[in-house]
Design a protein around this motif. Structure first.
Motif, PDB file in Angstrom:
ATOM      1  N   ALA A 128      -7.190  11.820  20.564  1.00 22.97           N
ATOM      2  CA  ALA A 128      -7.888  11.411  21.779  1.00 22.97           C
ATOM      3  C   ALA A 128      -8.675  10.112  21.617  1.00 22.97           C
ATOM      4  CB  ALA A 128      -8.813  12.526  22.238  1.00 22.97           C
ATOM      5  N   ASP A 129      -8.972   9.724  20.397  1.00 15.92           N
ATOM      6  CA  ASP A 129      -9.703   8.469  20.192  1.00 15.92           C
ATOM      7  C   ASP A 129      -8.835   7.244  20.453  1.00 15.92           C
ATOM      8  OD1 ASP A 129     -11.967   9.881  19.497  1.00 15.92           O
ATOM      9  OD2 ASP A 129     -11.629   9.692  17.334  1.00 15.92           O
ATOM     10  N   VAL A 130      -7.534   7.440  20.502  1.00 15.29           N
ATOM     11  CA  VAL A 130      -6.599   6.340  20.769  1.00 15.29           C
ATOM     12  C   VAL A 130      -6.271   6.368  22.258  1.00 15.29           C
ATOM     13  CG1 VAL A 130      -4.322   5.377  20.239  1.00 15.29           C
ATOM     14  CG2 VAL A 130      -5.650   6.519  18.439  1.00 15.29           C
ATOM     15  N   PRO A 131      -6.485   5.269  22.980  1.00 15.74           N
ATOM     16  CA  PRO A 131      -6.208   5.262  24.421  1.00 15.74           C
ATOM     17  C   PRO A 131      -4.752   5.636  24.719  1.00 15.74           C
ATOM     18  CG  PRO A 131      -7.431   3.307  23.777  1.00 15.74           C
ATOM     19  CD  PRO A 131      -7.028   4.004  22.510  1.00 15.74           C
ATOM     20  N   GLU A 132      -4.550   6.336  25.805  1.00 15.90           N
ATOM     21  CA  GLU A 132      -3.236   6.881  26.149  1.00 15.90           C
ATOM     22  C   GLU A 132      -2.096   5.852  26.141  1.00 15.90           C
ATOM     23  OE1 GLU A 132       0.025   8.815  26.658  1.00 15.90           O
ATOM     24  OE2 GLU A 132      -1.842   9.788  26.096  1.00 15.90           O
ATOM     25  N   PRO A 133      -2.247   4.661  26.652  1.00  9.49           N
ATOM     26  CA  PRO A 133      -1.075   3.762  26.606  1.00  9.49           C
ATOM     27  C   PRO A 133      -0.540   3.587  25.189  1.00  9.49           C
ATOM     28  CG  PRO A 133      -2.758   2.827  28.018  1.00  9.49           C
ATOM     29  CD  PRO A 133      -3.374   4.034  27.343  1.00  9.49           C
ATOM     30  N   TRP A 134      -1.416   3.535  24.212  1.00  8.09           N
ATOM     31  CA  TRP A 134      -0.981   3.348  22.822  1.00  8.09           C
ATOM     32  C   TRP A 134      -0.497   4.662  22.232  1.00  8.09           C
ATOM     33  CZ3 TRP A 134      -5.769   1.219  24.402  1.00  8.09           C
ATOM     34  CH2 TRP A 134      -5.678  -0.135  24.742  1.00  8.09           C
ATOM     35  N   ARG A 135      -1.150   5.759  22.575  1.00  6.66           N
ATOM     36  CA  ARG A 135      -0.695   7.069  22.084  1.00  6.66           C
ATOM     37  C   ARG A 135       0.742   7.310  22.495  1.00  6.66           C
ATOM     38  NH1 ARG A 135      -4.861  11.206  24.360  1.00  6.66           N
ATOM     39  NH2 ARG A 135      -3.344  12.678  23.537  1.00  6.66           N
ATOM     40  N   GLY A 136       1.038   7.055  23.757  1.00  5.90           N
ATOM     41  CA  GLY A 136       2.397   7.261  24.256  1.00  5.90           C
ATOM     42  C   GLY A 136       3.403   6.336  23.592  1.00  5.90           C
ATOM     43  N   ALA A 137       3.027   5.078  23.398  1.00  5.92           N
ATOM     44  CA  ALA A 137       3.927   4.110  22.763  1.00  5.92           C
ATOM     45  C   ALA A 137       4.222   4.511  21.323  1.00  5.92           C
ATOM     46  CB  ALA A 137       3.325   2.710  22.820  1.00  5.92           C
ATOM     47  N   ILE A 138       3.224   4.977  20.612  1.00 11.19           N
ATOM     48  CA  ILE A 138       3.400   5.399  19.220  1.00 11.19           C
ATOM     49  C   ILE A 138       4.300   6.629  19.151  1.00 11.19           C
ATOM     50  CG2 ILE A 138       2.209   6.399  17.220  1.00 11.19           C
ATOM     51  CD1 ILE A 138      -0.201   4.526  18.024  1.00 11.19           C
ATOM     52  N   ARG A 139       4.015   7.625  19.978  1.00 10.95           N
ATOM     53  CA  ARG A 139       4.834   8.845  19.968  1.00 10.95           C
ATOM     54  C   ARG A 139       6.288   8.528  20.328  1.00 10.95           C
ATOM     55  NH1 ARG A 139       0.336  11.092  22.756  1.00 10.95           N
ATOM     56  NH2 ARG A 139       1.567  10.963  24.643  1.00 10.95           N
ATOM     57  N   LYS A 140       6.489   7.679  21.325  1.00  6.68           N
ATOM     58  CA  LYS A 140       7.843   7.314  21.750  1.00  6.68           C
ATOM     59  C   LYS A 140       8.578   6.583  20.628  1.00  6.68           C
ATOM     60  CE  LYS A 140      10.772   6.775  25.268  1.00  6.68           C
ATOM     61  NZ  LYS A 140      11.499   7.897  25.797  1.00  6.68           N
ATOM     62  N   ALA A 141       7.901   5.664  19.960  1.00 10.66           N
ATOM     63  CA  ALA A 141       8.528   4.918  18.867  1.00 10.66           C
ATOM     64  C   ALA A 141       8.901   5.836  17.706  1.00 10.66           C
ATOM     65  CB  ALA A 141       7.602   3.809  18.378  1.00 10.66           C
ATOM     66  N   MET A 142       8.182   6.940  17.548  1.00 10.18           N
ATOM     67  CA  MET A 142       8.428   7.841  16.427  1.00 10.18           C
ATOM     68  C   MET A 142       9.302   9.042  16.789  1.00 10.18           C
ATOM     69  SD  MET A 142       4.923   7.756  14.210  1.00 10.18           S
ATOM     70  CE  MET A 142       5.748   8.634  12.885  1.00 10.18           C
ATOM     71  N   GLU A 143      10.031   8.949  17.886  1.00 15.24           N
ATOM     72  CA  GLU A 143      10.986  10.007  18.219  1.00 15.24           C
ATOM     73  C   GLU A 143      12.032  10.109  17.116  1.00 15.24           C
ATOM     74  OE1 GLU A 143      11.383  12.249  20.612  1.00 15.24           O
ATOM     75  OE2 GLU A 143       9.607  11.683  21.759  1.00 15.24           O
ATOM     76  N   LYS A 144      12.492  11.301  16.816  1.00 15.89           N
ATOM     77  CA  LYS A 144      13.478  11.500  15.748  1.00 15.89           C
ATOM     78  C   LYS A 144      14.834  10.900  16.119  1.00 15.89           C
ATOM     79  CE  LYS A 144      10.325  13.532  13.625  1.00 15.89           C
ATOM     80  NZ  LYS A 144       9.394  12.599  13.082  1.00 15.89           N
ATOM     81  N   ASP A 145      15.231  11.046  17.367  1.00 11.71           N
ATOM     82  CA  ASP A 145      16.520  10.529  17.831  1.00 11.71           C
ATOM     83  C   ASP A 145      16.348   9.073  18.267  1.00 11.71           C
ATOM     84  OD1 ASP A 145      18.868   9.861  19.188  1.00 11.71           O
ATOM     85  OD2 ASP A 145      18.965  11.769  20.264  1.00 11.71           O
ATOM     86  N   PRO A 146      17.054   8.140  17.625  1.00  8.72           N
ATOM     87  CA  PRO A 146      16.905   6.724  17.997  1.00  8.72           C
ATOM     88  C   PRO A 146      17.175   6.450  19.479  1.00  8.72           C
ATOM     89  CG  PRO A 146      18.200   6.916  15.986  1.00  8.72           C
ATOM     90  CD  PRO A 146      17.988   8.316  16.514  1.00  8.72           C
ATOM     91  N   ALA A 147      18.004   7.257  20.111  1.00  8.01           N
ATOM     92  CA  ALA A 147      18.304   7.063  21.537  1.00  8.01           C
ATOM     93  C   ALA A 147      17.081   7.313  22.411  1.00  8.01           C
ATOM     94  CB  ALA A 147      19.452   7.979  21.960  1.00  8.01           C
ATOM     95  N   HIS A 148      16.102   8.058  21.894  1.00  5.12           N
ATOM     96  CA  HIS A 148      14.893   8.352  22.667  1.00  5.12           C
ATOM     97  C   HIS A 148      13.755   7.373  22.393  1.00  5.12           C
ATOM     98  CE1 HIS A 148      16.526  12.674  22.747  1.00  5.12           C
ATOM     99  NE2 HIS A 148      16.908  12.034  23.825  1.00  5.12           N
ATOM    100  N   ARG A 149      13.969   6.455  21.475  1.00  7.35           N
ATOM    101  CA  ARG A 149      12.955   5.444  21.154  1.00  7.35           C
ATOM    102  C   ARG A 149      13.119   4.242  22.078  1.00  7.35           C
ATOM    103  NH1 ARG A 149      14.765   5.356  15.072  1.00  7.35           N
ATOM    104  NH2 ARG A 149      14.347   7.546  14.614  1.00  7.35           N
ATOM    105  N   PRO A 150      12.114   3.359  22.108  1.00  6.36           N
ATOM    106  CA  PRO A 150      12.309   2.090  22.818  1.00  6.36           C
ATOM    107  C   PRO A 150      13.530   1.385  22.220  1.00  6.36           C
ATOM    108  CG  PRO A 150      10.022   2.338  22.133  1.00  6.36           C
ATOM    109  CD  PRO A 150      10.789   3.448  21.475  1.00  6.36           C
ATOM    110  N   GLN A 151      14.244   0.664  23.053  1.00  5.44           N
ATOM    111  CA  GLN A 151      15.461   0.014  22.603  1.00  5.44           C
ATOM    112  C   GLN A 151      15.239  -1.407  22.102  1.00  5.44           C
ATOM    113  OE1 GLN A 151      18.446   2.032  22.557  1.00  5.44           O
ATOM    114  NE2 GLN A 151      16.690   3.391  22.759  1.00  5.44           N
TER     115      GLN A 151
END
Length: 105
Positions: free
Chosen positions: A57-80
């Motif tokens: 929660a100490d990390v603002p949501e826009p960055w939390r979401g970007a970090i979680r998305k970048a660390m998806e296990k399936d490369p197809a679910h990460r930013p392209q």
């Protein structure tokens, strides 16, 4: 930080780099690695099988979401692309912290 596909010896591309970038940003914002374990094997297993960690929660949501998305296990679910990785936080009303902006540059 190695992506799951890199740990498995599979083909890598820019999405693998974005996974690593997400892990670096996790540590940048939280001061701790995204996964910890008693051995390197434990950490690599976590990178391959555990859900993307929430930076907290100490990390603002826009960055939390970007970090979680970048660390998806399936490369197809990460930013392209790197541009896609930084787009969401840049659209936020808040500015990137100077240390994060320097890493992106």
């Amino acid at each position: 930080y190695a992506s799951p596909e890199q740990i498995r010896g599979q083909t890598t591309d820019v999405r693998s780099d974005l996974y690593s970038c997400g892990a670096v940003f996790h540590e940048l914002f939280t001061g701790r690695p995204p996964y910890q374990g008693e051995s390197s094997f434990d950490v690599m297993t976590a990178h391959c099988h555990h859900p993307p960690p929430d930076p907290g929660a100490d990390v603002p949501e826009p960055w939390r979401g970007a970090i979680r998305k970048a660390m998806e296990k399936d490369p197809a679910h990460r930013p392209q692309s790197a541009a896609a990785f930084v787009a969401a936080p840049h659209r936020s009303r808040r500015q990137w912290p100077a240390t994060a902006a320097a890493c992106v540059a």
